[in-house]
Design an enzyme around this catalytic site. Structure first.
Site, mmCIF file in Angstrom:
data_model
loop_
_atom_site.group_PDB
_atom_site.id
_atom_site.type_symbol
_atom_site.label_atom_id
_atom_site.label_comp_id
_atom_site.label_asym_id
_atom_site.label_seq_id
_atom_site.Cartn_x
_atom_site.Cartn_y
_atom_site.Cartn_z
ATOM 1 C CG ASP A 33 -2.089 0.996 1.122
ATOM 2 O OD1 ASP A 33 -3.229 0.555 0.930
ATOM 3 O OD2 ASP A 33 -1.895 2.160 0.918
ATOM 4 C CB THR A 36 -3.308 7.488 -1.096
ATOM 5 O OG1 THR A 36 -4.484 6.742 -0.668
ATOM 6 C CG2 THR A 36 -2.333 6.562 -2.037
ATOM 7 C CB ALA A 80 -8.172 1.492 -6.977
ATOM 8 C CB THR A 121 -16.454 -0.617 -9.048
ATOM 9 O OG1 THR A 121 -17.864 0.077 -9.189
ATOM 10 C CG2 THR A 121 -15.903 -0.409 -10.402
ATOM 11 C CG ASP A 122 -22.057 -1.653 -8.878
ATOM 12 O OD1 ASP A 122 -20.879 -0.693 -8.707
ATOM 13 O OD2 ASP A 122 -23.166 -1.615 -8.115
ATOM 14 C CD GLU A 123 -19.149 3.933 -9.446
ATOM 15 O OE1 GLU A 123 -18.412 4.796 -10.139
ATOM 16 O OE2 GLU A 123 -19.263 4.141 -8.126
ATOM 17 C CE1 TYR A 148 -12.761 3.790 -8.621
ATOM 18 C CE2 TYR A 148 -15.108 3.791 -9.013
ATOM 19 C CZ TYR A 148 -13.931 3.143 -8.608
ATOM 20 O OH TYR A 148 -14.290 1.830 -7.910
ATOM 21 C CB SER A 149 -16.743 4.221 -13.333
ATOM 22 O OG SER A 149 -17.121 5.265 -14.132
ATOM 23 C CE LYS A 152 -11.686 -0.689 -9.766
ATOM 24 N NZ LYS A 152 -10.264 -1.209 -8.718
HETATM 25 P P1 NAD Z 1 -10.048 3.271 -0.555
HETATM 26 O O1 NAD Z 1 -9.664 4.383 -1.230
HETATM 27 O O2 NAD Z 1 -10.598 3.010 0.888
HETATM 28 O O3 NAD Z 1 -8.630 2.342 -0.465
HETATM 29 C C1 NAD Z 1 -7.582 2.265 -1.594
HETATM 30 C C2 NAD Z 1 -6.217 1.960 -0.952
HETATM 31 O O4 NAD Z 1 -5.456 1.720 -1.976
HETATM 32 C C3 NAD Z 1 -5.731 3.050 0.010
HETATM 33 O O5 NAD Z 1 -5.330 2.078 1.054
HETATM 34 C C4 NAD Z 1 -4.605 3.653 -0.931
HETATM 35 O O6 NAD Z 1 -3.422 4.089 0.071
HETATM 36 C C5 NAD Z 1 -4.148 2.504 -1.810
HETATM 37 N N1 NAD Z 1 -3.507 2.895 -2.942
HETATM 38 C C6 NAD Z 1 -4.021 3.778 -3.753
HETATM 39 N N2 NAD Z 1 -3.171 4.209 -4.753
HETATM 40 C C7 NAD Z 1 -1.866 3.317 -4.579
HETATM 41 C C8 NAD Z 1 -1.032 2.850 -5.139
HETATM 42 N N3 NAD Z 1 -0.586 3.650 -6.253
HETATM 43 N N4 NAD Z 1 -0.081 1.861 -4.812
HETATM 44 C C9 NAD Z 1 -0.286 1.126 -3.698
HETATM 45 N N5 NAD Z 1 -1.563 1.497 -3.063
HETATM 46 C C10 NAD Z 1 -2.259 2.580 -3.339
HETATM 47 O O7 NAD Z 1 -10.765 2.299 -1.238
HETATM 48 P P2 NAD Z 1 -11.973 1.087 -1.272
HETATM 49 O O8 NAD Z 1 -13.180 1.647 -1.138
HETATM 50 O O9 NAD Z 1 -11.383 0.372 -0.252
HETATM 51 O O10 NAD Z 1 -11.756 0.250 -2.617
HETATM 52 C C11 NAD Z 1 -11.043 -0.526 -2.664
HETATM 53 C C12 NAD Z 1 -11.236 -1.363 -4.063
HETATM 54 O O11 NAD Z 1 -12.359 -1.871 -4.066
HETATM 55 C C13 NAD Z 1 -10.824 -0.533 -5.314
HETATM 56 O O12 NAD Z 1 -10.379 -1.225 -6.359
HETATM 57 C C14 NAD Z 1 -12.298 -0.052 -5.694
HETATM 58 O O13 NAD Z 1 -12.541 0.370 -7.204
HETATM 59 C C15 NAD Z 1 -12.925 -1.396 -5.261
HETATM 60 N N6 NAD Z 1 -14.381 -1.290 -5.115
HETATM 61 C C16 NAD Z 1 -14.905 -0.336 -3.908
HETATM 62 C C17 NAD Z 1 -16.400 -0.271 -3.647
HETATM 63 C C18 NAD Z 1 -16.885 0.627 -2.573
HETATM 64 O O14 NAD Z 1 -18.001 0.630 -2.363
HETATM 65 N N7 NAD Z 1 -15.872 1.293 -1.950
HETATM 66 C C19 NAD Z 1 -16.995 -1.271 -4.271
HETATM 67 C C20 NAD Z 1 -16.971 -2.096 -5.311
HETATM 68 C C21 NAD Z 1 -15.377 -2.103 -5.657
HETATM 69 O O1 DAU Z 2 -20.695 0.946 -6.625
HETATM 70 C C1 DAU Z 2 -19.333 0.575 -6.410
HETATM 71 C C2 DAU Z 2 -18.838 2.117 -6.046
HETATM 72 O O2 DAU Z 2 -19.372 2.573 -4.890
HETATM 73 C C3 DAU Z 2 -17.261 1.892 -5.703
HETATM 74 O O3 DAU Z 2 -16.792 1.562 -7.037
HETATM 75 C C4 DAU Z 2 -16.861 3.245 -5.614
HETATM 76 O O4 DAU Z 2 -15.247 3.065 -5.260
HETATM 77 C C5 DAU Z 2 -17.444 3.603 -4.234
HETATM 78 O O5 DAU Z 2 -17.036 5.026 -4.042
HETATM 79 C C6 DAU Z 2 -18.888 3.918 -4.392
HETATM 80 O O6 DAU Z 2 -19.245 4.898 -5.397
HETATM 81 P P1 DAU Z 2 -20.629 5.921 -5.398
HETATM 82 O O7 DAU Z 2 -20.003 7.147 -6.103
HETATM 83 O O8 DAU Z 2 -21.486 5.266 -5.650
HETATM 84 O O9 DAU Z 2 -20.195 6.058 -3.619
HETATM 85 P P2 DAU Z 2 -20.239 7.633 -2.889
HETATM 86 O O10 DAU Z 2 -20.222 7.243 -1.602
HETATM 87 O O11 DAU Z 2 -19.430 8.734 -3.461
HETATM 88 O O12 DAU Z 2 -21.653 8.209 -3.002
HETATM 89 C C7 DAU Z 2 -23.087 7.358 -3.185
HETATM 90 C C8 DAU Z 2 -24.228 7.843 -3.523
HETATM 91 O O13 DAU Z 2 -24.479 8.995 -2.614
HETATM 92 C C9 DAU Z 2 -23.940 8.530 -4.821
HETATM 93 O O14 DAU Z 2 -25.296 8.381 -5.289
HETATM 94 C C10 DAU Z 2 -23.726 10.120 -4.683
HETATM 95 C C11 DAU Z 2 -24.274 10.460 -3.322
HETATM 96 N N1 DAU Z 2 -23.859 11.161 -2.462
HETATM 97 C C12 DAU Z 2 -22.410 11.189 -1.985
HETATM 98 C C13 DAU Z 2 -21.879 12.036 -1.108
HETATM 99 C C14 DAU Z 2 -20.544 11.841 -0.688
HETATM 100 C C15 DAU Z 2 -24.654 12.166 -1.941
HETATM 101 O O15 DAU Z 2 -25.951 12.544 -2.117
HETATM 102 N N2 DAU Z 2 -24.101 12.963 -0.883
HETATM 103 C C16 DAU Z 2 -22.920 12.860 -0.629
HETATM 104 O O16 DAU Z 2 -22.326 13.911 0.115
#
Ligand code: NAD
Ligand code: DAU
Length: 332
Positions: A33, A36, A80, A121-123, A148-149, A152
């Site tokens: 990691d 970041t 990521a 991600t589903d995105e 972002y998406s 991915k």
């Molecule tokens: P996050 O932002 O909380 O964590 C990302 C981690 O990756 C951090 O620890 C960061 O330091 C590390 N990182 C970033 N750039 C790096 C690099 N260049 N080298 C090494 N480490 C690095 O993200 P998350 O929400 O835990 O998501 C993790 C994975 O799951 C991602 O690939 C994301 O696309 C995927 N994902 C997330 C969700 C969601 O709802 N959060 C849903 C589906 C898929």
């Molecule tokens: O679907 C999977 C994805 O879910 C992952 O790939 C991403 O890493 C993860 O961040 C998440 O993406 P979203 O854009 O869906 O999540 P976010 O938490 O940013 O926002 C969720 C929903 O809420 C979206 O419709 C935007 C809305 N939102 C978000 C914020 C931060 C608000 O209405 N108010 C807010 O303040």
């Protein structure tokens, strides 16, 4: 499998998976990691040092990545840049980490023959209309909306090409929105919960009609472990727990939890290109590999998550003001 390399293992979902491995297996885990802004050493601090090792480094740095991958039986790739709003403000780190970083890891897996699982991600599928009876499946065409998406989606396609052209032993999973402990306060649920804890109001983008398909991070981890062990090489598996809710409904649930009026929130500037609805059909994972989620009750999982944020102010508090200042600068 004896040794597993988890990239991004200090982030929200990656650290949950590391915890899962410690609790449910006897494998030795290495976390790679870059630490970041999104990473948290604290999320790994309670884990046994003889089971979990942290290597601080960049997944796009081949000099670090190639030898490290070769020391392991499998790579599970979470690292990521993960936040849509940040990708709209500055896409460049998303291209570098999500595309170049994944490429660098794939080249290492190709050179060493190590098993590779790619977290996505589903995105990548774009969005659905609110009344569309269909949900995303593994056959849905890619149609990403945001920087972002799209990065991915590009990383998924790199994985598919490295499987077909070079015989890399890889699988891919595409999961819906995760919730649970250790999620950064920039994200939707932690932002609204911590706003209310601080005495402020939730901030809803646009009208709040957008639908997300919520899954607890623990369920995501159990699905990934299932795919890593039983998934067919070259296959994609969608992960979801039938948790569709509008953002407005989630905000109302949070407000109800705190005994606040259900209309005690602000409408703020909508996200550019805001995806309307995500919905996952996880039939393939459930029928072929026998996985099922443990957290069927979103309200109960949300209540536990809210309690966790109430108990961990020391962790999120120091980041809250800067995150809110950056949202406020964008009218959000
Ligand atoms: P996050 O932002 O909380 O964590 C990302 C981690 O990756 C951090 O620890 C960061 O330091 C590390 N990182 C970033 N750039 C790096 C690099 N260049 N080298 C090494 N480490 C690095 O993200 P998350 O929400 O835990 O998501 C993790 C994975 O799951 C991602 O690939 C994301 O696309 C995927 N994902 C997330 C969700 C969601 O709802 N959060 C849903 C589906 C898929
Ligand atoms: O679907 C999977 C994805 O879910 C992952 O790939 C991403 O890493 C993860 O961040 C998440 O993406 P979203 O854009 O869906 O999540 P976010 O938490 O940013 O926002 C969720 C929903 O809420 C979206 O419709 C935007 C809305 N939102 C978000 C914020 C931060 C608000 O209405 N108010 C807010 O303040």
């Amino acid at each position: 499998m004896r040794r597993i390399l988890v990239t991004g293992g200090a982030g929200f979902i990656g650290s949950n998976f590391v915890q899962y491995l410690v609790d449910h297996t006897d494998v030795a885990v290495t976390v790679l990691d870059k630490l970041t802004y999104a990473a948290s050493r604290e999320s790994l601090a309670a884990l046994p040092a003889d089971r979990v090792r942290l290597v601080v480094g960049d997944i796009a740095d081949a000099a670090v990545v190639t030898p490290l991958v070769g020391e392991h039986d499998a790579v599970v790739h979470y690292a990521a840049e993960s936040h849509n709003d940040n990708s709209l403000a500055d896409p460049s780190p998303f291209v570098q980490t999500n595309l170049v970083g994944t490429f660098t890891l794939l080249e290492a897996a190709r050179a060493t023959g190590v098993r590779f699982h790619h977290i996505s991600t589903d995105e990548v599928y774009g969005d659905l209309e609110l009344d569309d009876p269909e949900r995303f499946t593994e056959a849905t065409p890619y149609n990403p909306s945001s920087p972002y998406s799209s990065t991915k989606a590009g990383s998924d396609l790199l994985v598919r090409a490295w499987v077909r052209s070079f015989g890399v032993q890889a699988t891919i999973s595409n999961c819906s929105n995760n919730y649970g402990p250790w999620q950064h306060v920039e994200k939707f649920i932690p932002r609204q919960v911590t706003n209310v804890i601080d005495g402020g109001r939730p901030k809803l983008y646009g009208a709040g009609q957008n639908v997300r398909d919520w899954i607890h991070a623990d369920d995501h981890s159990s699905a990934v472990w299932t795919i890593l062990n039983q998934g067919r090489i070259g296959e994609t598996y969608l992960i979801g727990a039938d948790g569709e809710l509008s953002n407005l409904d989630v905000v109302r649930m949070i407000l109800r939890h705190f005994g606040r009026p259900e209309d005690d929130f602000d409408h703020v500037t909508d996200r550019a290109g805001h995806d309307l609805r995500y919905a996952i059909d996880s039939t393939k994972l459930r029928t072929e590999l026998g996985w099922k989620p443990e957290y069927g009750d979103f309200a109960a999982g949300l209540a536990r998550t809210i309690e966790w944020y109430e108990q961990h102010r020391d962790w999120w508090g120091p980041h809250k003001a800067a995150v809110e200042a950056s949202y406020a600068a964008r009218g959000q």
